[in-house]
Design an enzyme around this catalytic site. Sequence first.
Site, mmCIF file in Angstrom:
data_model
loop_
_atom_site.group_PDB
_atom_site.id
_atom_site.type_symbol
_atom_site.label_atom_id
_atom_site.label_comp_id
_atom_site.label_asym_id
_atom_site.label_seq_id
_atom_site.Cartn_x
_atom_site.Cartn_y
_atom_site.Cartn_z
ATOM 1 N N SER A 139 0.694 -1.166 0.017
ATOM 2 C CA SER A 139 -0.033 0.089 -0.032
ATOM 3 C C SER A 139 0.891 1.269 0.033
ATOM 4 O O SER A 139 2.045 1.264 0.250
ATOM 5 C CB SER A 139 -0.902 0.015 1.270
ATOM 6 O OG SER A 139 -1.353 1.183 1.266
ATOM 7 N N TYR A 152 -1.508 -0.738 10.510
ATOM 8 C CA TYR A 152 -1.794 -1.074 9.220
ATOM 9 C C TYR A 152 -0.750 -0.823 8.441
ATOM 10 O O TYR A 152 -0.001 -1.684 7.853
ATOM 11 C CB TYR A 152 -3.090 -0.406 8.654
ATOM 12 C CG TYR A 152 -3.390 -0.582 7.069
ATOM 13 C CD1 TYR A 152 -3.915 -2.008 6.804
ATOM 14 C CD2 TYR A 152 -3.047 0.281 6.139
ATOM 15 C CE1 TYR A 152 -4.106 -2.116 5.306
ATOM 16 C CE2 TYR A 152 -3.271 -0.017 4.738
ATOM 17 C CZ TYR A 152 -3.936 -1.184 4.505
ATOM 18 O OH TYR A 152 -4.209 -1.376 3.120
HETATM 19 P P1 NDP Z 1 -11.660 -6.342 0.049
HETATM 20 O O1 NDP Z 1 -11.918 -5.920 1.351
HETATM 21 O O2 NDP Z 1 -12.372 -5.985 -1.086
HETATM 22 O O3 NDP Z 1 -10.449 -7.557 -0.022
HETATM 23 C C1 NDP Z 1 -10.118 -8.129 0.897
HETATM 24 C C2 NDP Z 1 -9.755 -9.392 0.723
HETATM 25 O O4 NDP Z 1 -8.997 -10.134 1.604
HETATM 26 C C3 NDP Z 1 -11.085 -10.385 0.511
HETATM 27 O O5 NDP Z 1 -11.360 -11.202 -0.503
HETATM 28 C C4 NDP Z 1 -10.985 -11.297 1.964
HETATM 29 O O6 NDP Z 1 -11.956 -12.498 1.723
HETATM 30 C C5 NDP Z 1 -9.693 -11.431 2.126
HETATM 31 N N1 NDP Z 1 -9.276 -11.767 3.293
HETATM 32 C C6 NDP Z 1 -9.473 -11.245 4.587
HETATM 33 N N2 NDP Z 1 -9.020 -11.634 5.630
HETATM 34 C C7 NDP Z 1 -8.637 -13.095 5.107
HETATM 35 C C8 NDP Z 1 -8.083 -14.085 5.654
HETATM 36 N N3 NDP Z 1 -8.044 -14.096 6.855
HETATM 37 N N4 NDP Z 1 -7.889 -15.288 5.056
HETATM 38 C C9 NDP Z 1 -8.075 -15.270 3.790
HETATM 39 N N5 NDP Z 1 -8.628 -14.027 2.955
HETATM 40 C C10 NDP Z 1 -8.906 -13.222 3.710
HETATM 41 O O7 NDP Z 1 -10.359 -5.128 -0.252
HETATM 42 P P2 NDP Z 1 -9.325 -4.827 -1.216
HETATM 43 O O8 NDP Z 1 -9.547 -5.552 -2.400
HETATM 44 O O9 NDP Z 1 -9.013 -3.147 -1.252
HETATM 45 O O10 NDP Z 1 -7.773 -5.417 -0.462
HETATM 46 C C11 NDP Z 1 -6.938 -6.220 -1.192
HETATM 47 C C12 NDP Z 1 -5.725 -5.915 -0.589
HETATM 48 O O11 NDP Z 1 -5.228 -4.516 -1.092
HETATM 49 C C13 NDP Z 1 -5.152 -5.684 0.735
HETATM 50 O O12 NDP Z 1 -4.198 -6.384 1.230
HETATM 51 C C14 NDP Z 1 -5.357 -4.181 1.005
HETATM 52 O O13 NDP Z 1 -4.616 -3.758 2.296
HETATM 53 C C15 NDP Z 1 -4.491 -3.846 -0.398
HETATM 54 N N6 NDP Z 1 -4.934 -2.267 -0.468
HETATM 55 C C16 NDP Z 1 -6.148 -1.589 -0.773
HETATM 56 C C17 NDP Z 1 -6.383 -0.558 -0.784
HETATM 57 C C18 NDP Z 1 -7.741 0.164 -1.177
HETATM 58 O O14 NDP Z 1 -7.508 1.305 -1.014
HETATM 59 N N7 NDP Z 1 -8.581 -0.578 -1.405
HETATM 60 C C19 NDP Z 1 -5.071 0.368 -1.076
HETATM 61 C C20 NDP Z 1 -3.834 -0.367 -0.771
HETATM 62 C C21 NDP Z 1 -3.724 -1.497 -0.696
HETATM 63 P P3 NDP Z 1 -12.795 -13.051 3.032
HETATM 64 O O15 NDP Z 1 -13.243 -12.162 3.738
HETATM 65 O O16 NDP Z 1 -13.790 -13.952 1.831
HETATM 66 O O17 NDP Z 1 -12.019 -14.080 3.375
#
Ligand code: NDP
Length: 242
Positions: A139, A152
Amino acid sequence: MNEQRTERVAVVTGASSGIGAATARALARDSYKVALLARRVDRVQALADELGDGAIAIAADVTDRDSLVAAAARVKAELGTTDVLVNNAGVMLLGPFSSERRADYRQMVEVNLLGAITATEVFLDQLKDGGGDIVNISSVAGRTARPGNGVYAATKWALGGWSESLRQEFLPDIRVTLIEPGAVATELPSHITDEATRAGVEQAYSSVQVTAEDIADVIAFAVGRPKHLTINEVLLRPANQA
Ligand code: NDP
């Protein structure tokens, strides 16, 4: 467009929504076979059904090593050896450090950092077999920090150091790419437990125009480069983000 051999196998953690789901779609479009890992198996199953042959849904929690070991075995048996691992699963539970949300801190470390480390350790033998790619989703918060995002940011800064170490250890067999997005319109802020923080972040995200597909295209481009080239780090922000 993928300039490497077709039929590469990609594993995406957190493929049930946002950047992970978009990355799975982008890689499937580029002829990868894709394994979609997440806890919400109904969502990854629906995406696998949409993507058709060559896509499988696997219930996996990155904080549960046994579920990742089982996932790795299924991928190898059903799709073949893993070529690309996208460590995307993450949570962003922002709030003042003084709010004592100890469960939130622990969850961020266990998912964002230890989850990526564990998934990589579990898939490493497959990635080494013939050369592979590790893509770690960090990020802008892996380069900056501000009040309210301390833990975070700590997890994302840690991904940067760990990625650079892996890069040096595994070159030239495994390429390591660190992706550092700014704000992306996904459901990520909806999980924030501190109500005042959640309201503020959701308000700020309501006008974000960068989509998960924008980030997924960059990931697909990076892993699609010829094997002699690595894109090690990509920092991407909305054009209007300070
Ligand atoms: P979402 O919340 O849409 O996606 C997060 C994903 O992580 C979900 O598919 C969720 O799936 C999964 N997840 C969470 N906990 C677990 C776990 N214990 N085991 C397996 N899967 C898990 O958010 P984003 O798509 O935005 O985030 C994706 C990545 O991008 C993250 O690492 C985030 O930090 C990073 N990011 C996002 C930004 C933004 O502004 N959106 C900016 C910078 C980085 P499920 O709950 O079904 O398990």
